[in-house]
Scaffold this active site. Structure first.
Site, PDB file in Angstrom:
ATOM      1  N   GLY A 114     -28.608   3.892  30.570  1.00  0.00           N
ATOM      2  CA  GLY A 114     -28.732   4.963  31.564  1.00  0.00           C
ATOM      3  C   GLY A 114     -28.110   6.251  31.073  1.00  0.00           C
ATOM      4  CE  LYS A 134     -28.114  14.194  24.228  1.00  0.00           C
ATOM      5  NZ  LYS A 134     -29.210  13.995  23.266  1.00  0.00           N
ATOM      6  CG  ASP A 145     -31.637   3.473  24.256  1.00  0.00           C
ATOM      7  OD1 ASP A 145     -31.792   2.610  23.375  1.00  0.00           O
ATOM      8  OD2 ASP A 145     -30.735   4.328  24.207  1.00  0.00           O
TER       9      ASP A 145
END
Ligand code: AMP
Ligand code: MG
Length: 491
Positions: free
Chosen positions: A90, A113, A252
Site C-alpha cells: 500500500g 509521494k 506492486d
C-alpha cells in the site's frame, strides 16, 4: 472573486471501489515548503491552466499543507517483492489527491509521494529525500521525452525538513501524474483481502475507467489480461531499446495501463551488457536489462491467476484461457523489439525478420564484447547513416577485423532512404538521463541548493534526439571517476 483560479483536481474516482481498497488520510504538514519545479509544459499539453498550481493555495496543496476538502486517500495493494509475497504493502508515503481532467476529458491522477505516514507505512517515516524526488522528476520526464509511456512529474517541493537516511538529507515531495495507479499488486490485494468479489470489483473498475472498449465483450476479463500483457510487452521492448533498466519490477510496481511507474533504483546503461544491473538491492540480477521480459511474464502470471475465477467457473478451462492470453506477450514483445531495432539500425523496410534478428544479435554481441557505450554507438551509427565518416564508430570496437565484418553486415541491409534515416534519428536518442549526470544534478541541489544543473538536464532531455553544442557534456559517457555503478531506492 470570480477570477480566482479553481483547483482542477475535483474527482476521486477510486472511491467507486469497495472501501477496503483505500484509506482516507491527510498528508503531513511540512515546515517550509518551496516549489522547486512546476511542469507547466505537462499542464499546457493536457489543456489545464497552470494558474491554480502557482497560487498560494495550489502550492499548499502540492506540499501537504492544504486544508484538503476532497480527502486524499492512500491505496492498498499487495505484491511480490523480488519474488517474495508481501500480503499488505500500500501507499506508505503517498497520498492520492484525486483526478483532474485534460482537454479530451480523460482523467489524470495526481498523487503526492513523500507526503507523510499512512496506515500502510509499517516502520517507514512516510517521507522521501529531495534527491530521490528530483531523480523521479528527471527520469520520468526523460521517458516522456523518449515517447515511452510513463507516469509524469507535475512538481517537486522541498519540504524544509531534514530526514534520516544515509546521514541527514533534505526532504522532498514529488507530485506525480498517471493515467492510473492500479497495479498488478492491486489485484493481488483484491484477491487476498476480498476473494473473487474484490477481484471482480477491481476488474470492472479498470475496464470501465481505462479500457471501456472491452466493457461489452463476452470475454472481457480474458481481454483485459491480454490487453495488459500486450501493453507491458510493448513497454518493456521500448525500455530495452533505449537501454533502460527499471531495477525494481515487483508486482506492486507494474501498472495495469502499461505506464512506467515507480522510479527508484532505475538507470539507463552506459556501456552495453545484457546482464547489467544498477539497483543496490538487486543482488542476483533478477531485474537485469535482459531479464525484463521474463519478469514481466512472471508478474503477468500473478495477474492471470487472480483473474482465473472470472474467466471460467471450470478451473481447467480458466487456466487454458489465461495461458492463451499470456502467450500473446512473447510475439508482441519480439515484434516491438525487432521493429524498434530495425529502426535503430536504419534498415530498409523490406529486410526480413531473420536478417533483423541476426544483425541485432551481432550488434549487441559486439557491443558487449567491446564494452561499447550503447547510446553513443547508435548516435554515431545514425550520423554514419546520414553520411558522416565511419571511423569514430568503428574505433569503438576493440578488434578492427570484427569492426569491418560487422560494418559489412550492416552496410548490406542498411537503407539510404532519407525517411528511414529520419526515423533512425528519432529512434536513437543523443541524450539520455545518464546516471552520473543525474547524480551530479541531485548533489548540486542537495548540497549547494543549486538547481541549475537539474533545470539544465531536464531541458536537454525534453528533446533527446538533438543536441545543442553547449550540451555536448551531457552526451558523453562517464569518465572512470564519474562512473555511477549503483542506484538506490531512496526509501
Ligand atoms: P517501493 O519499493 O518504492 O515500490 O516501495 C515499496 C513499499 O514500501 C510501498 O508500500 C511504499 O509505500 C513503502 N515505502 C517506501 N518508502 C517508505 C517510507 N519512507 N515510509 C513508509 N513507507 C515506505
Ligand atoms: Mg512502489
Amino acid at each position: 472573486m470570480n477570477d480566482l483560479p479553481l483547483n482542477p483536481i475535483r474527482y476521486q474516482h477510486y472511491r467507486e471501489l469497495p472501501d477496503a481498497f483505500y484509506e482516507e488520510t491527510q498528508p503531513m504538514a511540512v515546515p517550509a515548503p518551496k516549489l522547486i519545479a512546476l511542469n507547466k509544459r505537462l499542464l499546457e499539453a493536457e489543456g489545464i491552466a497552470a494558474d491554480w498550481f502557482e497560487s498560494e493555495a495550489g502550492l499548499a496543496l502540492l506540499s501537504g499543507n492544504a486544508d484538503y476538502e476532497n480527502t486524499p486517500i492512500a491505496m492498498a495493494y499487495s505484491g511480490h517483492q523480488f519474488g517474495h509475497w508481501v500480503p499488505l504493502l500500500g501507499d506508505g508515503r503517498a497520498h492520492m489527491l484525486g483526478q483532474m481532467h485534460n482537454a479530451d476529458g480523460e482523467p489524470i491522477d495526481v498523487q503526492l509521494k513523500g507526503s507523510g505516514r499512512t496506515q500502510f507505512s509499517r516502520g517507514g517515516d512516510g517521507k522521501a529525500t529531495l534527491g530521490s524526488m528530483l531523480r523521479e522528476y528527471i527520469v520520468s520526464e526523460a521517458m516522456h521525452g523518449l515517447d515511452i509511456p510513463s507516469t509524469r512529474s507535475l512538481a517537486v517541493i522541498s519540504t524544509g525538513e531534514k530526514i534520516m537516511r544515509e546521514g541527514v538529507q533534505p526532504g522532498g515531495i514529488v507530485a506525480r501524474t498517471a493515467r492510473s495507479h492500479i497495479r498488478v499488486g492491486s489485484f493481488q490485494y483484491a484477491a487476498a483481502s476480498q476473494g473473487e468479489e474484490g477481484v471482480k470489483a477491481l476488474a470492472d473498475f479498470v475496464i470501465a475507467h481505462y479500457f471501456p472498449a472491452l466493457a461489452e465483450s463476452p470475454d472481457k476479463y480474458a481481454d483485459l489480461l491480454r490487453t495488459v500483457a500486450e501493453a507491458q510487452a510493448s513497454l518493456i521492448a521500448q525500455w530495452m531499446l533505449v537501454g533502460f533498466i527499471h531495477g525494481v519490477m515487483n508486482t506492486d510496481n507494474m501498472s495495469v495501463v502499461g505506464e512506467t511507474i515507480d522510479y527508484g533504483p532505475c538507470a539507463f546503461m552506459d556501456e552495453f551488457h545484457p546482464n547489467k544491473v544498477f539497483s543496490s538491492i538487486d543482488r542476483h540480477g533478477r531485474y537485469a536489462w535482459g531479464q525484463q521480459p521474463n519478469i514481466a511474464v512472471w508478474n503477468l502470471t500473478q495477474l492471470a491467476s487472480m483473474l482465473l475465477p472470472l474467466m471460467d467457473a471450470d478451473a481447467e478451462k480458466a487456466e487454458a484461457i489465461a495461458r492463451q492470453q499470456l502467450d500473446a506477450f512473447a510475439p508482441a514483445f519480439h515484434a516491438a523489439f525487432n521493429t524498434g531495432m530495425a529502426k535503430k539500425l536504419g534498415l530498409d523496410t523490406d529486410v526480413s525478420e531473420g536478417d533483423i534478428v541476426s544483425l541485432s544479435e551481432t550488434t549487441l554481441g559486439a557491443l558487449t564484447e567491446s564494452s561499447i557505450d550503447y547510446t553513443l554507438f547508435f548516435d554515431r551509427l545514425t550520423r554514419v547513416a546520414a553520411g558522416a565518416d565511419a571511423a569514430p564508430l568503428l574505433a569503438m570496437f576493440n578488434n578492427p577485423a570484427k569492426a569491418e565484418a560487422w560494418f559489412k553486415q550492416w552496410s548490406d541491409i542498411k537503407s539510404d532512404d532519407t525517411e528511414v534515416i529520419k526515423t533512425m534519428r528519432h529512434s536513437n536518442p543523443a541524450i539520455i538521463a545518464r546516471n552520473h549526470r543525474v547524480e551530479e544534478a541531485i548533489a548540486a541541489a542537495e548540497q549547494q541548493d543549486d538547481f541549475a544543473p537539474f533545470q539544465r538536464l531536464c531541458a536537454a532531455l525534453l528533446n533527446p534526439y538533438e543536441i545543442a553544442p553547449e550540451d555536448a557534456d551531457l552526451q558523453s559517457p562517464p569518465t572512470p571517476q564519474e562512473r555511477v555503478t549503483q542506484t538506490f531506492c531512496g526509501t
